[in-house]
Motif scaffolding. Structure first.
Motif, PDB file in Angstrom:
ATOM      1  N   PRO A 174      34.725  62.614  32.053  1.00 32.59           N
ATOM      2  CA  PRO A 174      35.255  62.358  33.525  1.00 32.59           C
ATOM      3  C   PRO A 174      36.720  62.725  33.594  1.00 32.59           C
ATOM      4  O   PRO A 174      37.033  63.237  34.720  1.00 32.59           O
ATOM      5  N   PRO A 175      37.686  62.484  32.772  1.00 29.93           N
ATOM      6  CA  PRO A 175      39.152  63.017  32.939  1.00 29.93           C
ATOM      7  C   PRO A 175      38.892  64.715  33.309  1.00 29.93           C
ATOM      8  O   PRO A 175      39.944  65.064  34.204  1.00 29.93           O
ATOM      9  N   THR A 176      38.222  65.489  32.428  1.00 31.11           N
ATOM     10  CA  THR A 176      38.128  66.915  32.785  1.00 31.11           C
ATOM     11  C   THR A 176      37.400  67.042  34.024  1.00 31.11           C
ATOM     12  O   THR A 176      37.927  68.111  34.903  1.00 31.11           O
ATOM     13  N   ALA A 177      36.561  66.653  34.444  1.00 29.01           N
ATOM     14  CA  ALA A 177      35.928  66.502  35.826  1.00 29.01           C
ATOM     15  C   ALA A 177      36.809  66.315  37.003  1.00 29.01           C
ATOM     16  O   ALA A 177      36.907  67.036  38.047  1.00 29.01           O
ATOM     17  N   ILE A 178      37.691  65.144  36.686  1.00 28.42           N
ATOM     18  CA  ILE A 178      38.560  64.922  37.811  1.00 28.42           C
ATOM     19  C   ILE A 178      39.811  66.099  38.021  1.00 28.42           C
ATOM     20  O   ILE A 178      39.958  66.414  39.151  1.00 28.42           O
ATOM     21  N   LEU A 179      40.035  66.478  36.781  1.00 28.72           N
ATOM     22  CA  LEU A 179      41.091  67.704  36.931  1.00 28.72           C
ATOM     23  C   LEU A 179      40.597  68.982  37.594  1.00 28.72           C
ATOM     24  O   LEU A 179      40.915  69.577  38.406  1.00 28.72           O
ATOM     25  N   PHE A 180      39.398  69.141  37.252  1.00 30.67           N
ATOM     26  CA  PHE A 180      38.535  70.411  37.555  1.00 30.67           C
ATOM     27  C   PHE A 180      38.117  70.455  39.251  1.00 30.67           C
ATOM     28  O   PHE A 180      38.509  71.267  39.783  1.00 30.67           O
ATOM     29  N   LEU A 189      49.325  71.891  40.454  1.00 26.77           N
ATOM     30  CA  LEU A 189      49.002  71.143  38.904  1.00 26.77           C
ATOM     31  C   LEU A 189      49.613  69.652  39.058  1.00 26.77           C
ATOM     32  O   LEU A 189      49.144  68.563  38.414  1.00 26.77           O
ATOM     33  N   ARG A 190      50.895  69.454  39.889  1.00 29.49           N
ATOM     34  CA  ARG A 190      51.439  68.308  39.802  1.00 29.49           C
ATOM     35  C   ARG A 190      50.556  67.247  40.706  1.00 29.49           C
ATOM     36  O   ARG A 190      50.286  66.133  40.312  1.00 29.49           O
ATOM     37  N   ALA A 191      49.964  67.732  41.753  1.00 29.90           N
ATOM     38  CA  ALA A 191      48.694  66.967  42.472  1.00 29.90           C
ATOM     39  C   ALA A 191      47.539  66.420  41.612  1.00 29.90           C
ATOM     40  O   ALA A 191      47.025  65.441  41.718  1.00 29.90           O
ATOM     41  N   ALA A 199      42.807  58.016  38.511  1.00 29.20           N
ATOM     42  CA  ALA A 199      41.634  57.679  38.079  1.00 29.20           C
ATOM     43  C   ALA A 199      41.499  57.417  36.529  1.00 29.20           C
ATOM     44  O   ALA A 199      40.602  56.684  36.234  1.00 29.20           O
ATOM     45  N   HIS A 200      42.155  57.962  35.732  1.00 28.43           N
ATOM     46  CA  HIS A 200      42.087  57.747  34.162  1.00 28.43           C
ATOM     47  C   HIS A 200      43.713  57.817  33.820  1.00 28.43           C
ATOM     48  O   HIS A 200      44.201  58.652  33.153  1.00 28.43           O
ATOM     49  N   PRO A 201      44.173  56.449  33.815  1.00 28.46           N
ATOM     50  CA  PRO A 201      45.599  56.385  33.314  1.00 28.46           C
ATOM     51  C   PRO A 201      45.928  56.642  31.899  1.00 28.46           C
ATOM     52  O   PRO A 201      47.203  57.210  31.805  1.00 28.46           O
ATOM     53  N   LEU A 202      44.923  56.601  30.968  1.00 31.13           N
ATOM     54  CA  LEU A 202      45.354  56.931  29.678  1.00 31.13           C
ATOM     55  C   LEU A 202      44.739  58.389  29.315  1.00 31.13           C
ATOM     56  O   LEU A 202      45.012  58.703  28.009  1.00 31.13           O
ATOM     57  N   ALA A 203      44.347  59.157  30.356  1.00 33.42           N
ATOM     58  CA  ALA A 203      44.133  60.410  29.946  1.00 33.42           C
ATOM     59  C   ALA A 203      45.167  61.248  29.663  1.00 33.42           C
ATOM     60  O   ALA A 203      46.275  61.016  29.974  1.00 33.42           O
ATOM     61  N   ASP A 204      44.563  62.448  28.880  1.00 35.86           N
ATOM     62  CA  ASP A 204      45.701  63.226  28.276  1.00 35.86           C
ATOM     63  C   ASP A 204      45.518  64.728  29.269  1.00 35.86           C
ATOM     64  O   ASP A 204      44.581  65.389  29.239  1.00 35.86           O
ATOM     65  N   LEU A 209      43.122  70.142  30.302  1.00 33.88           N
ATOM     66  CA  LEU A 209      43.154  71.457  30.616  1.00 33.88           C
ATOM     67  C   LEU A 209      42.829  72.289  29.814  1.00 33.88           C
ATOM     68  O   LEU A 209      42.218  73.543  29.814  1.00 33.88           O
ATOM     69  N   ARG A 210      43.185  71.942  28.355  1.00 31.71           N
ATOM     70  CA  ARG A 210      42.621  72.861  27.441  1.00 31.71           C
ATOM     71  C   ARG A 210      41.068  73.140  27.315  1.00 31.71           C
ATOM     72  O   ARG A 210      40.541  74.154  26.959  1.00 31.71           O
TER      73      ARG A 210
END
Length: 230
Positions: A174-180, A189-191, A199-204, A209-210
């Motif tokens: 889910p975090p990777t999907a939100i970013l993509f 990148l800031r937005a 969406a995921h406050p604890l996501a890195d 991104l990696r």
């Protein structure tokens, strides 16, 4: 006679349209059955007839058609399956783009990182669903045995990307999907980081991104002008 020749043309046009839709949406056909699928395509063709000789794009509105037709029914998930199958078709014919060399990001000054816009590859798509979309797709491939899939098993975000040797479908965390998803909208990148944090406050952010870089989903980047720059 002219009327007979016109009827032959119409019949061939219908058969060609149907054959193209079958090739484009084979999972929908297996889920719904041949009779239902053929009937839905005939109805769809009356609403969205082909406007050119290239039938590659006749299925562009089919997911929308299924959403409207099946809203509120137990088969509403057909809409998302059709979206996935259409994404598959899109990446088949997209132009090539080279994967981003991560070393190039080192050219960007730290003060410009928040204005960095990372550009996804043209031959990549993301389909997000409340249903286990990839499991449904896999279960209805030829030779898969049509294993039953629980529709309440949870949602999925499926990356569809063309590789040199195949079309790859992969479920993203889910975090990777939100970013993509944010990057696909060409958000800086800031937005994108703000959307991920919401969406995921604890996501890195770095981990997500990696992963996108390692999956070769990115093509290039640009830096937005700073506020007030002429």
């Amino acid at each position: 006679g002219a009327a007979q020749r016109l009827q032959i043309y119409r019949n061939n046009a219908r058969l060609g349209f149907l054959a193209t839709m079958r090739a484009t949406f084979p999972v929908i056909e297996r889920l719904a059955g041949v009779e239902w699928f053929d009937h839905s395509v005939r109805e769809y063709q009356t609403r969205f007839p082909s406007r050119c000789g290239d039938l590659q794009y006749v299925g562009a509105h089919y997911a929308q058609f299924l959403r409207d037709r099946l809203a509120g029914s137990p088969f509403g998930y057909f809409h998302d399956v059709a979206r996935l199958e259409w994404a598959y078709q899109q990446v088949l014919v997209e132009s090539d783009s080279a994967p981003l060399d991560p070393a190039r990001l080192g050219e960007v000054a730290a003060r410009e990182h928040e204005r960095l816009v990372l550009l996804p590859r043209t031959e990549a798509r993301l389909v997000v669903s409340d249903y286990p979309l990839l499991a449904i797709w896999k279960a209805h491939q030829p030779g898969a045995g049509l294993d039953e899939v629980r529709l309440d098993a949870g949602g999925a975000a499926v990356l569809v990307i063309r590789r040199a040797e195949c079309i790859e479908l992969r479920e993203l965390p889910p975090p990777t999907a939100i970013l993509f998803e944010a990057l696909l909208r060409h958000r800086p990148l800031r937005a994108a980081a703000a959307a991920l944090a919401e969406a995921h406050p604890l996501a890195d952010l770095g981990v997500a991104l990696r992963e996108l870089v390692s999956l070769q989903t990115l093509h290039g980047f640009r830096v937005e002008p700073s506020p007030g720059a002429s």
